[in-house]
Design an enzyme around this catalytic site. Sequence first.
Site, PDB file in Angstrom:
ATOM      1  N   ARG A  50      -7.790  10.290  -6.399  1.00  7.49           N
ATOM      2  CA  ARG A  50      -8.873   9.325  -6.266  1.00  7.49           C
ATOM      3  C   ARG A  50     -10.214   9.987  -5.942  1.00  7.49           C
ATOM      4  O   ARG A  50     -11.256   9.364  -6.096  1.00  7.49           O
ATOM      5  CB  ARG A  50      -8.542   8.306  -5.161  1.00  7.49           C
ATOM      6  CG  ARG A  50      -7.463   7.311  -5.493  1.00  7.49           C
ATOM      7  CD  ARG A  50      -8.009   5.996  -6.041  1.00  7.49           C
ATOM      8  NE  ARG A  50      -9.074   5.452  -5.214  1.00  7.49           N
ATOM      9  CZ  ARG A  50     -10.351   5.462  -5.524  1.00  7.49           C
ATOM     10  NH1 ARG A  50     -10.757   5.987  -6.647  1.00  7.49           N
ATOM     11  NH2 ARG A  50     -11.247   4.952  -4.714  1.00  7.49           N
ATOM     12  N   ARG A 104      -3.839   5.747   0.568  1.00  2.47           N
ATOM     13  CA  ARG A 104      -4.588   6.911   1.058  1.00  2.47           C
ATOM     14  C   ARG A 104      -3.832   7.757   2.078  1.00  2.47           C
ATOM     15  O   ARG A 104      -4.283   8.829   2.437  1.00  2.47           O
ATOM     16  CB  ARG A 104      -5.921   6.442   1.656  1.00  2.47           C
ATOM     17  CG  ARG A 104      -6.975   6.241   0.597  1.00  2.47           C
ATOM     18  CD  ARG A 104      -8.237   5.702   1.189  1.00  2.47           C
ATOM     19  NE  ARG A 104      -7.988   4.417   1.834  1.00  2.47           N
ATOM     20  CZ  ARG A 104      -8.824   3.826   2.674  1.00  2.47           C
ATOM     21  NH1 ARG A 104      -9.943   4.416   3.018  1.00  2.47           N
ATOM     22  NH2 ARG A 104      -8.536   2.645   3.184  1.00  2.47           N
ATOM     23  N   ARG A 124       0.829  -1.220   0.000  1.00  2.00           N
ATOM     24  CA  ARG A 124       0.000   0.000   0.000  1.00  2.00           C
ATOM     25  C   ARG A 124       0.862   1.269   0.000  1.00  2.00           C
ATOM     26  O   ARG A 124       0.519   2.246   0.667  1.00  2.00           O
ATOM     27  CB  ARG A 124      -0.935   0.042   1.221  1.00  2.00           C
ATOM     28  CG  ARG A 124      -2.004  -1.013   1.226  1.00  2.00           C
ATOM     29  CD  ARG A 124      -3.111  -0.665   0.254  1.00  2.00           C
ATOM     30  NE  ARG A 124      -3.871  -1.850  -0.108  1.00  2.00           N
ATOM     31  CZ  ARG A 124      -4.984  -2.241   0.505  1.00  2.00           C
ATOM     32  NH1 ARG A 124      -5.465  -1.527   1.475  1.00  2.00           N
ATOM     33  NH2 ARG A 124      -5.600  -3.318   0.120  1.00  2.00           N
ATOM     34  N   ASP A 127      -6.388  -4.100  -7.542  1.00  2.00           N
ATOM     35  CA  ASP A 127      -6.896  -4.717  -6.312  1.00  2.00           C
ATOM     36  C   ASP A 127      -7.045  -6.219  -6.537  1.00  2.00           C
ATOM     37  O   ASP A 127      -7.232  -6.665  -7.664  1.00  2.00           O
ATOM     38  CB  ASP A 127      -8.240  -4.122  -5.898  1.00  2.00           C
ATOM     39  CG  ASP A 127      -8.540  -4.453  -4.440  1.00  2.00           C
ATOM     40  OD1 ASP A 127      -7.986  -3.785  -3.552  1.00  2.00           O
ATOM     41  OD2 ASP A 127      -9.289  -5.418  -4.184  1.00  2.00           O
ATOM     42  N   TYR A 161     -13.690 -13.712   0.445  1.00  2.49           N
ATOM     43  CA  TYR A 161     -14.436 -12.486   0.091  1.00  2.49           C
ATOM     44  C   TYR A 161     -15.718 -12.822  -0.673  1.00  2.49           C
ATOM     45  O   TYR A 161     -16.760 -12.209  -0.479  1.00  2.49           O
ATOM     46  CB  TYR A 161     -13.579 -11.551  -0.777  1.00  2.49           C
ATOM     47  CG  TYR A 161     -12.643 -10.679   0.026  1.00  2.49           C
ATOM     48  CD1 TYR A 161     -13.129  -9.692   0.881  1.00  2.49           C
ATOM     49  CD2 TYR A 161     -11.279 -10.822  -0.064  1.00  2.49           C
ATOM     50  CE1 TYR A 161     -12.280  -8.888   1.620  1.00  2.49           C
ATOM     51  CE2 TYR A 161     -10.410 -10.022   0.667  1.00  2.49           C
ATOM     52  CZ  TYR A 161     -10.922  -9.058   1.510  1.00  2.49           C
ATOM     53  OH  TYR A 161     -10.080  -8.269   2.243  1.00  2.49           O
TER      54      TYR A 161
HETATM   55  C1  LIG Z   1      -1.695  -4.612  -3.559  1.00  2.18           C
HETATM   56  C2  LIG Z   1      -2.997  -3.829  -3.453  1.00  2.18           C
HETATM   57  C3  LIG Z   1      -4.194  -4.345  -2.909  1.00  2.18           C
HETATM   58  N1  LIG Z   1      -5.137  -3.349  -2.958  1.00  2.18           N
HETATM   59  C4  LIG Z   1      -4.584  -2.213  -3.482  1.00  2.18           C
HETATM   60  C5  LIG Z   1      -3.253  -2.499  -3.853  1.00  2.18           C
HETATM   61  C6  LIG Z   1      -2.414  -1.483  -4.616  1.00  2.18           C
HETATM   62  C7  LIG Z   1      -1.014  -1.501  -4.623  1.00  2.18           C
HETATM   63  C8  LIG Z   1      -0.306  -1.066  -3.332  1.00  2.18           C
HETATM   64  O1  LIG Z   1      -0.160  -1.898  -2.432  1.00  2.18           O
HETATM   65  O2  LIG Z   1       0.168   0.074  -3.274  1.00  2.18           O
HETATM   66  C9  LIG Z   1      -5.261  -0.922  -3.719  1.00  2.18           C
HETATM   67  C10 LIG Z   1      -6.355  -0.554  -2.783  1.00  2.18           C
HETATM   68  N2  LIG Z   1      -7.449  -1.327  -2.453  1.00  2.18           N
HETATM   69  C11 LIG Z   1      -8.277  -0.607  -1.609  1.00  2.18           C
HETATM   70  C12 LIG Z   1      -7.704   0.652  -1.390  1.00  2.18           C
HETATM   71  C13 LIG Z   1      -8.308   1.769  -0.558  1.00  2.18           C
HETATM   72  C14 LIG Z   1      -9.487   2.388  -1.202  1.00  2.18           C
HETATM   73  C15 LIG Z   1      -9.293   3.662  -2.009  1.00  2.18           C
HETATM   74  O3  LIG Z   1      -8.218   4.166  -2.219  1.00  2.18           O
HETATM   75  O4  LIG Z   1     -10.311   4.207  -2.440  1.00  2.18           O
HETATM   76  C16 LIG Z   1      -6.499   0.706  -2.109  1.00  2.18           C
HETATM   77  C17 LIG Z   1      -5.534   1.845  -2.225  1.00  2.18           C
HETATM   78  C18 LIG Z   1      -9.566  -1.085  -1.099  1.00  2.18           C
HETATM   79  C19 LIG Z   1      -9.534  -2.408  -0.415  1.00  2.18           C
HETATM   80  N3  LIG Z   1      -9.277  -3.609  -1.031  1.00  2.18           N
HETATM   81  C20 LIG Z   1      -9.296  -4.613  -0.095  1.00  2.18           C
HETATM   82  C21 LIG Z   1      -9.558  -4.046   1.173  1.00  2.18           C
HETATM   83  C22 LIG Z   1      -9.627  -4.802   2.490  1.00  2.18           C
HETATM   84  C23 LIG Z   1     -11.038  -5.058   2.890  1.00  2.18           C
HETATM   85  C24 LIG Z   1     -11.201  -5.870   4.172  1.00  2.18           C
HETATM   86  O5  LIG Z   1     -10.999  -7.085   4.132  1.00  2.18           O
HETATM   87  O6  LIG Z   1     -11.572  -5.268   5.195  1.00  2.18           O
HETATM   88  C25 LIG Z   1      -9.740  -2.660   0.984  1.00  2.18           C
HETATM   89  C26 LIG Z   1     -10.085  -1.624   2.006  1.00  2.18           C
HETATM   90  C27 LIG Z   1      -9.006  -6.025  -0.429  1.00  2.18           C
HETATM   91  C28 LIG Z   1      -7.565  -6.224  -0.657  1.00  2.18           C
HETATM   92  N4  LIG Z   1      -6.804  -5.644  -1.648  1.00  2.18           N
HETATM   93  C29 LIG Z   1      -5.512  -6.062  -1.575  1.00  2.18           C
HETATM   94  C30 LIG Z   1      -5.432  -6.997  -0.530  1.00  2.18           C
HETATM   95  C31 LIG Z   1      -4.194  -7.778  -0.174  1.00  2.18           C
HETATM   96  C32 LIG Z   1      -3.312  -7.028   0.760  1.00  2.18           C
HETATM   97  C33 LIG Z   1      -3.861  -6.889   2.155  1.00  2.18           C
HETATM   98  O7  LIG Z   1      -3.909  -7.890   2.881  1.00  2.18           O
HETATM   99  O8  LIG Z   1      -4.252  -5.770   2.503  1.00  2.18           O
HETATM  100  C34 LIG Z   1      -6.692  -7.087   0.066  1.00  2.18           C
HETATM  101  C35 LIG Z   1      -7.099  -7.959   1.237  1.00  2.18           C
HETATM  102  C36 LIG Z   1      -4.371  -5.731  -2.456  1.00  2.18           C
END
Ligand SMILES: Cc1c2[nH]c(c1CCC(=O)O)Cc1[nH]c(c(CCC(=O)O)c1C)Cc1[nH]c(c(CCC(=O)O)c1C)Cc1[nH]c(c(CCC(=O)O)c1C)C2
Length: 377
Positions: A51, A42, A38, A95, A173
Amino acid sequence: MEKNDLIVPKDFPELKNDTFLRAARGEEVEHVPVWCMRQAGRYLPEFRESRAGKDFFETCRSPEACCELTLQVSIDLFPQPLRRFPFDASIIFSDILVVPQALGMDVQMSPGKGPVFPEPLKEPDDLQRLRPKVDVDAELGYVFKAITLTRHKLEGKVPLIGFTGAPWTLMSYMIEGGGSTTHSKAKRWLYRHPEASHKLLRQLTDVIVEYLLGQVKAGAQALQVFESHTGCLGPAEFKEFSLPYLRDIARRVKDKLKDSGLDNVPMIVFAKDGHYGLEELSQSHYEVVGLDWTVDPRSARERTGGRVSLQGNMDPCALYATKERISEIVKTMVEGFGTRGYIANLGHGVYPDMDPESVGAFVEAVHTHSRQLLNRN
Ligand SMILES: Cc1c2[nH]c(c1CCC(=O)O)Cc1[nH]c(c(CCC(=O)O)c1C)Cc1[nH]c(c(CCC(=O)O)c1C)Cc1[nH]c(c(CCC(=O)O)c1C)C2
């Protein structure tokens, strides 16, 4: 996109900083490479601005937007202060939930809440709702396009990492319908519907293999597989429902790369909270095992027996500490892992309320302390 676009040679710029790739292969380095999960997130004001008001998955489907969000933190393409940190690798903005979408499921990103599946899988019969055969190029070609564009725009400054969610994490999920603390709906399937669970896990594995191959063909120089929901499994369930698929993915991707005459790329497996499976994970055809912060660096080295490089694992919350304290924590971590076969990272992603300055302090501390250690040897 033309199908052929996915396989033509891309004439990418020559890679200048290959420290991350060398560390993944266990080779000598001048400093320990560092990147953050990440890292384009954000916590950065410029990320929030780009975004703002845009639908998350619409952004994911725009190669130009993904490229820009990736580059924001990666290289000095933009005037200061947009160029943030000297990370040694970049990860494509996307994602893990684009894969359930490719299988035909509706996934929305609810601001402030996270991902939501309006119609999650409830019973094994619901598997019929999934596309039996996924045309990965057609469904996920937008990610490949984003990777190719970003690889060019990175100008060889750092390598580009592609990624996917692992089958168990995606399955959870798809059944939970979003984030969960217990994962009890998905675990109910494992105990009550083991055959249907394996069917779904196999289906996901097949798509993931094609998806990762497409990412490499598009220009990804390393791949990370996120098994974020390992912690809710016990060792026996992990061995039955997660590990075989993780192994299958790495083996099939490597075989297929070879068959296509393509170079191998380092693969990283990150099974969060999967400390109980460390020995097995280090014998699963991955070059690198990613670690969360619950594992002691020296014990991880012992348990993985020099078979793999290690990545991780500072507690992300340590970024709430002062810069001086961050530097001390990093020093202890780097000394614990040693400088060979090591990629510094956090034990999970950067949280949105974290101070970008602290991320900068983390990166700097990794470079400084590892250089000092290497010069001493
Ligand atoms: C590798 C990656 C992911 N998501 C995003 C990236 C972008 C690249 C980076 O890491 O910078 C963007 C990425 N994905 C998301 C965001 C935030 C939302 C936004 O910016 O609007 C961002 C920057 C949204 C997201 N997407 C997901 C969640 C978690 C939900 C939960 O289980 O409670 C969330 C909140 C699912 C998700 N997505 C991801 C994982 C694996 C890593 C981890 O364990 O966190 C998972 C579980 C992988």
